[in-house]
Design a protein around this motif. Structure first.
Motif, PDB file in Angstrom:
ATOM      1  N   THR A  20      43.344  31.390  55.295  1.00  0.00           N
ATOM      2  CA  THR A  20      44.081  32.471  55.952  1.00  0.00           C
ATOM      3  C   THR A  20      43.115  33.613  56.228  1.00  0.00           C
ATOM      4  N   HIS A  21      43.172  34.133  57.434  1.00  0.00           N
ATOM      5  CA  HIS A  21      42.299  35.231  57.831  1.00  0.00           C
ATOM      6  C   HIS A  21      43.067  36.120  58.799  1.00  0.00           C
ATOM      7  N   SER A  22      43.150  37.387  58.476  1.00  0.00           N
ATOM      8  CA  SER A  22      43.851  38.351  59.317  1.00  0.00           C
ATOM      9  C   SER A  22      45.304  37.901  59.501  1.00  0.00           C
ATOM     10  N   THR A  23      45.717  37.661  60.734  1.00  0.00           N
ATOM     11  CA  THR A  23      47.107  37.263  60.997  1.00  0.00           C
ATOM     12  C   THR A  23      47.245  35.778  61.317  1.00  0.00           C
ATOM     13  N   ALA A  24      46.193  35.013  61.051  1.00  0.00           N
ATOM     14  CA  ALA A  24      46.216  33.581  61.393  1.00  0.00           C
ATOM     15  C   ALA A  24      45.987  32.721  60.150  1.00  0.00           C
ATOM     16  N   THR A  25      46.535  31.516  60.210  1.00  0.00           N
ATOM     17  CA  THR A  25      46.272  30.505  59.191  1.00  0.00           C
ATOM     18  C   THR A  25      45.596  29.338  59.890  1.00  0.00           C
TER      19      THR A  25
END
Length: 134
Positions: A20-25
């Motif tokens: 998971t990074h920022s608003t994305a998976t």
């Protein structure tokens, strides 16, 4: 998990890594498709699917082949931290599936995987599994 099944195709993919990074998976996946032949009564046949890295953000889902993603290493597409996390999660899942870190080390040796052909992120994650056990 089923993926986009329809009258002609039934696809199954398994998750081998998640980050998971920022608003994305991001998902590292691999699987197969069963395709029905066009003539009634003929059996299904299997088609291997090259692994992929999918990015899910909100209602959007897109991806590329995993090999291409780890070779290109384009930080505009996927941040390096995500590649590192996916590689590490893959190693963790493989060790669990193999039954132990020793069994994973033995399987890597048995399959003669070339450490130098792995991406830098994969090399970092798999380094403890190459060479003698500590």
């Amino acid at each position: 998990m089923p993926m986009a099944d329809n009258e002609t195709w039934a696809t199954r993919e398994w998750i081998f890594g998640v980050a998971t990074h920022s608003t994305a998976t991001y998902y590292l996946v691999n699987g197969y498709s069963k395709r029905r032949n066009p003539k009634p009564g003929q059996r299904l046949y299997f088609q291997h699917i090259d692994g992929g890295v999918y990015k899910v953000a909100g209602k959007e889902c897109n991806g590329d082949p995993a090999r291409e993603t780890f070779v290109a290493r384009d930080p505009k597409q996927i941040p390096r931290e995500v590649l590192q996390e996916l590689a590490q999660d893959l190693v963790t899942r493989l060790a669990r599936a193999a039954g132990s870190t020793q069994r994973l080390r033995a399987e890597i040796k048995k399959q003669r995987i070339d450490f130098h052909r792995l991406s830098p992120e994969m090399q970092e994650a798999f380094k403890p599994y190459f060479g003698p056990a500590h």
